[in-house]
Design a protein around this motif. Structure first.
Motif, PDB file in Angstrom:
ATOM      1  N   MET A   1       0.854  -1.179   0.000  1.00 44.38           N
ATOM      2  CA  MET A   1       0.000   0.000   0.000  1.00 44.38           C
ATOM      3  C   MET A   1       0.891   1.229   0.000  1.00 44.38           C
ATOM      4  O   MET A   1       1.998   1.199   0.521  1.00 44.38           O
ATOM      5  N   ARG A   2       0.366   2.264  -0.572  1.00 42.31           N
ATOM      6  CA  ARG A   2       1.064   3.543  -0.605  1.00 42.31           C
ATOM      7  C   ARG A   2       0.241   4.573   0.150  1.00 42.31           C
ATOM      8  O   ARG A   2      -0.985   4.533   0.129  1.00 42.31           O
ATOM      9  N   ALA A   3       0.967   5.506   0.766  1.00 44.04           N
ATOM     10  CA  ALA A   3       0.288   6.584   1.477  1.00 44.04           C
ATOM     11  C   ALA A   3       1.128   7.846   1.436  1.00 44.04           C
ATOM     12  O   ALA A   3       2.356   7.786   1.400  1.00 44.04           O
ATOM     13  N   VAL A   4       0.443   8.959   1.433  1.00 43.38           N
ATOM     14  CA  VAL A   4       1.050  10.255   1.675  1.00 43.38           C
ATOM     15  C   VAL A   4       0.431  10.743   2.977  1.00 43.38           C
ATOM     16  O   VAL A   4      -0.798  10.830   3.099  1.00 43.38           O
ATOM     17  N   VAL A   5       1.295  11.015   3.951  1.00 41.65           N
ATOM     18  CA  VAL A   5       0.850  11.402   5.288  1.00 41.65           C
ATOM     19  C   VAL A   5       1.277  12.845   5.524  1.00 41.65           C
ATOM     20  O   VAL A   5       2.459  13.175   5.368  1.00 41.65           O
ATOM     21  N   GLN A   6       0.321  13.687   5.893  1.00 44.95           N
ATOM     22  CA  GLN A   6       0.620  15.091   6.143  1.00 44.95           C
ATOM     23  C   GLN A   6       0.211  15.460   7.564  1.00 44.95           C
ATOM     24  O   GLN A   6      -0.887  15.122   8.012  1.00 44.95           O
ATOM     25  N   ARG A   7       1.118  16.162   8.240  1.00 42.74           N
ATOM     26  CA  ARG A   7       0.821  16.684   9.576  1.00 42.74           C
ATOM     27  C   ARG A   7      -0.019  17.942   9.381  1.00 42.74           C
ATOM     28  O   ARG A   7       0.399  18.859   8.674  1.00 42.74           O
ATOM     29  N   VAL A   8      -1.207  17.968   9.991  1.00 44.78           N
ATOM     30  CA  VAL A   8      -2.136  19.075   9.743  1.00 44.78           C
ATOM     31  C   VAL A   8      -2.654  19.694  11.037  1.00 44.78           C
ATOM     32  O   VAL A   8      -2.726  19.048  12.075  1.00 44.78           O
ATOM     33  N   SER A   9      -3.024  20.968  10.913  1.00 42.71           N
ATOM     34  CA  SER A   9      -3.741  21.656  11.986  1.00 42.71           C
ATOM     35  C   SER A   9      -5.224  21.338  11.905  1.00 42.71           C
ATOM     36  O   SER A   9      -5.918  21.277  12.916  1.00 42.71           O
TER      37      SER A   9
ATOM     38  N   ASP B   1      -1.663  -6.277  -2.862  1.00 45.30           N
ATOM     39  CA  ASP B   1      -1.773  -5.924  -1.444  1.00 45.30           C
ATOM     40  C   ASP B   1      -2.863  -6.754  -0.776  1.00 45.30           C
ATOM     41  O   ASP B   1      -3.839  -7.162  -1.416  1.00 45.30           O
ATOM     42  N   ALA B   2      -2.677  -6.973   0.515  1.00 42.76           N
ATOM     43  CA  ALA B   2      -3.639  -7.721   1.326  1.00 42.76           C
ATOM     44  C   ALA B   2      -3.684  -7.086   2.714  1.00 42.76           C
ATOM     45  O   ALA B   2      -3.070  -6.044   2.944  1.00 42.76           O
ATOM     46  N   GLU B   3      -4.389  -7.728   3.622  1.00 41.46           N
ATOM     47  CA  GLU B   3      -4.516  -7.200   4.976  1.00 41.46           C
ATOM     48  C   GLU B   3      -3.156  -6.973   5.639  1.00 41.46           C
ATOM     49  O   GLU B   3      -2.979  -6.035   6.404  1.00 41.46           O
ATOM     50  N   ALA B   4      -2.176  -7.810   5.340  1.00 48.92           N
ATOM     51  CA  ALA B   4      -0.853  -7.674   5.960  1.00 48.92           C
ATOM     52  C   ALA B   4      -0.243  -6.310   5.656  1.00 48.92           C
ATOM     53  O   ALA B   4       0.359  -5.682   6.544  1.00 48.92           O
ATOM     54  N   GLN B   5      -0.397  -5.815   4.431  1.00 45.62           N
ATOM     55  CA  GLN B   5       0.147  -4.512   4.079  1.00 45.62           C
ATOM     56  C   GLN B   5      -0.626  -3.388   4.780  1.00 45.62           C
ATOM     57  O   GLN B   5      -0.034  -2.417   5.242  1.00 45.62           O
ATOM     58  N   ALA B   6      -1.936  -3.534   4.872  1.00 48.09           N
ATOM     59  CA  ALA B   6      -2.746  -2.539   5.578  1.00 48.09           C
ATOM     60  C   ALA B   6      -2.388  -2.518   7.060  1.00 48.09           C
ATOM     61  O   ALA B   6      -2.280  -1.445   7.663  1.00 48.09           O
ATOM     62  N   ASP B   7      -2.201  -3.696   7.657  1.00 48.26           N
ATOM     63  CA  ASP B   7      -1.792  -3.772   9.062  1.00 48.26           C
ATOM     64  C   ASP B   7      -0.454  -3.077   9.278  1.00 48.26           C
ATOM     65  O   ASP B   7      -0.287  -2.296  10.226  1.00 48.26           O
ATOM     66  N   GLN B   8       0.490  -3.368   8.389  1.00 46.85           N
ATOM     67  CA  GLN B   8       1.834  -2.794   8.493  1.00 46.85           C
ATOM     68  C   GLN B   8       1.782  -1.266   8.388  1.00 46.85           C
ATOM     69  O   GLN B   8       2.404  -0.553   9.184  1.00 46.85           O
TER      70      GLN B   8
ATOM     71  N   TRP C   1       5.981  10.324   2.438  1.00 51.39           N
ATOM     72  CA  TRP C   1       5.523   9.325   1.480  1.00 51.39           C
ATOM     73  C   TRP C   1       5.900   7.959   2.023  1.00 51.39           C
ATOM     74  O   TRP C   1       7.038   7.746   2.465  1.00 51.39           O
ATOM     75  N   MET C   2       4.955   7.016   2.005  1.00 47.98           N
ATOM     76  CA  MET C   2       5.202   5.670   2.534  1.00 47.98           C
ATOM     77  C   MET C   2       4.750   4.626   1.523  1.00 47.98           C
ATOM     78  O   MET C   2       3.757   4.837   0.826  1.00 47.98           O
ATOM     79  N   ASP C   3       5.452   3.526   1.475  1.00 44.52           N
ATOM     80  CA  ASP C   3       5.109   2.419   0.578  1.00 44.52           C
ATOM     81  C   ASP C   3       5.503   1.120   1.268  1.00 44.52           C
ATOM     82  O   ASP C   3       6.672   0.963   1.625  1.00 44.52           O
ATOM     83  N   THR C   4       4.561   0.212   1.445  1.00 43.79           N
ATOM     84  CA  THR C   4       4.876  -1.049   2.119  1.00 43.79           C
ATOM     85  C   THR C   4       5.744  -1.958   1.269  1.00 43.79           C
ATOM     86  O   THR C   4       6.316  -2.908   1.787  1.00 43.79           O
ATOM     87  N   ALA C   5       5.869  -1.637  -0.036  1.00 41.91           N
ATOM     88  CA  ALA C   5       6.698  -2.469  -0.912  1.00 41.91           C
ATOM     89  C   ALA C   5       8.182  -2.146  -0.774  1.00 41.91           C
ATOM     90  O   ALA C   5       9.018  -2.875  -1.292  1.00 41.91           O
ATOM     91  N   THR C   6       8.523  -1.055  -0.093  1.00 36.03           N
ATOM     92  CA  THR C   6       9.938  -0.679   0.048  1.00 36.03           C
ATOM     93  C   THR C   6      10.418  -0.816   1.471  1.00 36.03           C
ATOM     94  O   THR C   6       9.690  -0.908   2.386  1.00 36.03           O
TER      95      THR C   6
END
Length: 146
Positions: A1-9, A37-44, A141-146
């Protein structure tokens, strides 16, 4: 899974004029399920984000997690994170199918809640207007594949 995480007010998502999710201080998370992707990637990914120390402590160092500050998460599905940019028009063939993407999006959001985080959501597959006030700015930026 990929995600972009931003710290926000603060952050919110609106669909057809209706706010479907809003938070104060916390994390704006754009997330995409990839093929395979499966549940394992979402859990991670959920566990990593819950512990991600990107909020300032008393000394001004990024040393606190969203849970530490009592913040919340706004999770928005964004299949465009799977963009293949070899040409001028992006392709999205590496994204999970819409059905699997929706299932993993819901599962991921549930996993964040299971980590003890208040969560709000957009609407999967909808045309959304997203507003946020990025603190810092801090964007990871996060990616469970890396």
């Amino acid at each position: 899974m990929r995600a972009v995480v931003q710290r926000v007010s603060r952050a919110s998502v609106t669909v057809e004029g209706t706010v479907t999710g809003a938070i104060g201080e916390g994390l704006m998370i754009l997330v995409c399920a990839m093929q395979g992707d499966a549940e394992a990637q979402a859990d991670q990914l959920a566990a990593k984000i819950a512990k991600l120390r990107i909020f300032k402590d008393e000394a001004g160092k990024m040393n606190r997690s969203v849970k530490d500050i009592g913040g919340a998460c706004l999770v928005v599905s964004q299949f465009t994170l799977a963009a293949d940019l070899r040409g001028n028009r992006p392709g999205f063939s590496t994204a999970a199918s819409p059905e699997e993407g929706r299932r993993l999006y819901d599962y991921f959001t549930d996993r964040l809640a299971a980590e003890g985080l208040v969560t709000a959501k957009g609407i999967f597959g909808a045309d959304m207007d997203v507003e946020l006030l990025n603190q810092g700015p801090v964007t990871i930026w996060m990616d469970t594949a890396t």
